[in-house]
Design a protein around this motif. Structure first.
Motif, mmCIF file in Angstrom:
data_model
loop_
_atom_site.group_PDB
_atom_site.id
_atom_site.type_symbol
_atom_site.label_atom_id
_atom_site.label_comp_id
_atom_site.label_asym_id
_atom_site.label_seq_id
_atom_site.Cartn_x
_atom_site.Cartn_y
_atom_site.Cartn_z
ATOM 1 N N ALA A 1 77.993 30.296 5.603
ATOM 2 C CA ALA A 1 78.944 31.398 5.413
ATOM 3 C C ALA A 1 78.332 32.524 4.594
ATOM 4 O O ALA A 1 78.597 33.705 4.848
ATOM 5 N N ALA A 2 77.507 32.168 3.610
ATOM 6 C CA ALA A 2 76.916 33.179 2.731
ATOM 7 C C ALA A 2 75.925 34.078 3.479
ATOM 8 O O ALA A 2 75.640 35.193 3.028
ATOM 9 N N GLU A 3 75.415 33.605 4.607
ATOM 10 C CA GLU A 3 74.473 34.410 5.385
ATOM 11 C C GLU A 3 75.158 35.532 6.165
ATOM 12 O O GLU A 3 74.499 36.456 6.641
ATOM 13 N N ILE A 4 76.474 35.448 6.309
ATOM 14 C CA ILE A 4 77.212 36.413 7.117
ATOM 15 C C ILE A 4 77.530 37.664 6.307
ATOM 16 O O ILE A 4 78.117 37.582 5.219
ATOM 17 N N LYS B 1 78.751 29.709 13.863
ATOM 18 C CA LYS B 1 79.332 28.752 12.915
ATOM 19 C C LYS B 1 79.578 29.399 11.562
ATOM 20 O O LYS B 1 80.599 29.176 10.920
ATOM 21 N N GLY B 2 78.613 30.187 11.128
ATOM 22 C CA GLY B 2 78.749 30.841 9.830
ATOM 23 C C GLY B 2 79.966 31.744 9.773
ATOM 24 O O GLY B 2 80.673 31.785 8.754
ATOM 25 N N HIS B 3 80.226 32.482 10.866
ATOM 26 C CA HIS B 3 81.420 33.328 10.905
ATOM 27 C C HIS B 3 82.696 32.496 10.795
ATOM 28 O O HIS B 3 83.643 32.882 10.096
ATOM 29 N N MET B 4 82.720 31.368 11.493
ATOM 30 C CA MET B 4 83.917 30.520 11.475
ATOM 31 C C MET B 4 84.150 29.938 10.084
ATOM 32 O O MET B 4 85.286 29.908 9.587
ATOM 33 N N ILE B 5 83.074 29.495 9.448
ATOM 34 C CA ILE B 5 83.215 28.920 8.109
ATOM 35 C C ILE B 5 83.647 29.996 7.119
ATOM 36 O O ILE B 5 84.546 29.772 6.298
ATOM 37 N N ARG B 6 83.024 31.167 7.217
ATOM 38 C CA ARG B 6 83.419 32.238 6.299
ATOM 39 C C ARG B 6 84.886 32.615 6.505
ATOM 40 O O ARG B 6 85.616 32.872 5.544
#
Length: 509
Positions: free
Chosen positions: A331-334, A369-374
């Motif tokens: 998430a932090a990468e987004i 995935k990162g977008h969904m988690i964020r």
């Protein structure tokens, strides 16, 4: 007197035992996860035999790991999740465990709302009925499962059951019983008029003896000492509603201080001098012998991330690596963008709508995935923001908060909280703030501390500080407005969805 304090924390999922010294240093820890079962839609239950077996195991393991003599423990305090319904039968044996995630009584709450029951309970208890509230569940059993209701001998909250097993005493304390809507809050007493409003006027004998949180509930029995390694006769105090314990264990102890807990539940609370603010809010509980905690809560917080990890991410990461940390790293990468997906954290309903359901919205083919988690992390924070705004409308004022609970363990998620809420957020050093708060109550009860504030000053240290990013304020304001608009549009559809579910006809025990 012993140099150490034992704090127990009986949550919806894990029971923990932690030994602290008088400075708050964690000497030893043990935890064990229990199992919930869902025999019908909306029913969330646990086996009390398993809970007590797990409690005994973590106590013994913690003692073994500590290397200290059991006689060096000055006192024991226990925290536990509030509400739900933990019952002994009429012979004093473990009988029924309904967790605070249960929504079986949603229909009863709607019926009572139409009849104005909350208008009668709120002036007394500072709380209106809601689905997993203890008296609401008891009334549901009385109406729908009379064969089970007739067997109930004592109504407890989760930590009261553990205290009972440790001491043999049938006792509860102010913070849990007030948090459950069972007290005349100003008088700090059980009230027959209140019980009659719930349709439980004939159930006064089911309520345990009532004490203050730091009062001695009893002492460890010889039998329990043999089973756990504790010293027989060790004092056990009444303990604390876990959200109050977690606030105390994170250093929130002065009037006007704010605590936010990202755990199974979204907890948003501020210490006040009396039971009321200027306007309505979800509930009050007691904090100490003279002050109160104004709360806005719902089952919409870090349980969402636990669900996502359990269902989609376990087994994807190297052994020993934390899937929660890995998810937060993705998430932090987004980089925040206007078209990021949104998420509603309603896996177990919303505070005012037991029919509400979780959901992702606005997903596009380029989202990862990162977008969904964020989106999930932000959605949980938006749920907290709704509650904070309600507290402020009611008259609470604060310009910073301490974050605790599982969500605070992330190095990334607290920054989202600070950005979404628009206030600086701090995180205490101790990861086990509920157990630490219970230990502070135990130390206060046996005279190691004059009061909770002195205990918190002695045992709590702050680890990290997060300041809101002003550049993201407009971005989050816009997304928060969309979050609320979508929820409003979805509400009638959630009701249609839940109306199509099979009727809950299974046994409740």
């Amino acid at each position: 007197m012993g140099e150490y304090l034992l704090g127990l924390d009986a949550g919806n999922t894990v029971i923990k035992a932690v030994i602290f010294d008088r400075t708050g240093r964690e000497v030893a820890y043990a935890g064990e996860e229990g199992h919930s079962r869902m025999p019908c839609p909306g029913h969330v239950e646990r086996d009390l035999g398993e809970l007590w077996a797990n409690a005994k195991r973590v106590i013994r393991t913690c003692l073994d790991r500590s290397g200290i003599a059991a006689a060096d423990i000055a006192a024991i305090g226990c925290a536990g999740h509030g509400n739900g319904l933990y019952a002994l039968d009429r012979n004093g044996e473990p009988f029924l465990g309904i967790q605070s995630l249960d929504t079986r009584a949603t229909g009863l709450v709607e019926e009572w709302a139409a009849e104005g029951v909350g208008d009668r309970t709120y002036p007394i208890a500072r709380q209106r009925p809601w689905p997993s509230q203890t008296p609401t569940l008891l009334a549901w059993l009385k109406r729908h499962r009379p064969e089970i209701f007739q067997r109930i001998g004592t109504v407890f909250c989760s930590k009261d059951f553990v205290v009972n097993r440790l001491t043999g005493e049938r006792v509860s304390e102010m913070s849990d019983m007030s948090g459950a809507g069972l007290l005349d809050l100003a008088a700090r007493l059980y009230d027959r008029t209140l019980m009659e409003a719930y349709g439980l006027g004939d159930c006064m004998d089911l309520l345990p003896r009532l004490i203050e949180s730091a009062d001695t509930a009893g002492k460890v029995t010889e039998e329990v000492a043999a089973e756990t390694g504790l010293a027989a006769g060790t004092p056990v105090v009444g303990g604390l509603f876990d959200v109050v314990a977690s606030a105390l264990g994170s250093g929130v102890s002065r009037t006007g201080s704010a605590s936010i807990i990202a755990g199974t539940w979204s907890i948003n609370q501020v210490i006040i001098d009396g039971p009321d603010l200027g306007g309505p809010f979800f509930m009050s509980s007691t904090f100490d012998r003279r002050r109160y905690m104004a709360m806005e809560n719902s089952a919409t917080s870090a349980a969402n991330l636990e669900w996502l990890v359990r269902e989609f991410f376990y087994g994807e990461y190297a052994e020993g690596a934390s899937p929660f940390d890995a998810c937060c790293a993705l998430a932090a990468e987004i980089q925040p963008a206007a078209d990021d997906p949104l998420y509603h954290p309603y896996l177990y309903g919303a505070q005012q709508d037991g029919h509400a359901r979780a959901g992702f919205y606005g997903i596009a083919g380029w989202h990862t995935k990162g977008h969904m988690i964020r989106a999930l992390l932000e959605g949980v924070a938006f749920g907290h923001r709704q509650h904070v705004e309600t507290l402020r409308r009611a008259g609470a004022t604060f310009d910073q908060a301490v974050l605790s609970g599982g969500g605070s363990r992330s190095r990334f998620w607290p920054q989202i909280f600070a950005d979404v809420l628009g206030v600086p957020v701090s995180v205490a050093i101790s990861r086990e703030t509920g157990a630490l708060g219970a230990a502070i109550a135990a130390g206060t009860g046996v005279g190691l501390f004059a009061d909770f504030t002195e205990g918190a000053d002695a045992m709590v240290r702050i680890d990290r500080h997060y300041r809101p990013n002003a550049a993201l304020a407009a971005h989050y304001d816009r997304r928060y407005a969309l979050y609320n608009d979508i929820a409003e549009a979805m509400a009638p559809l959630w009701r249609r969805l839940s109306a199509a579910e099979p009727t809950a006809t299974g046994a409740a025990a």
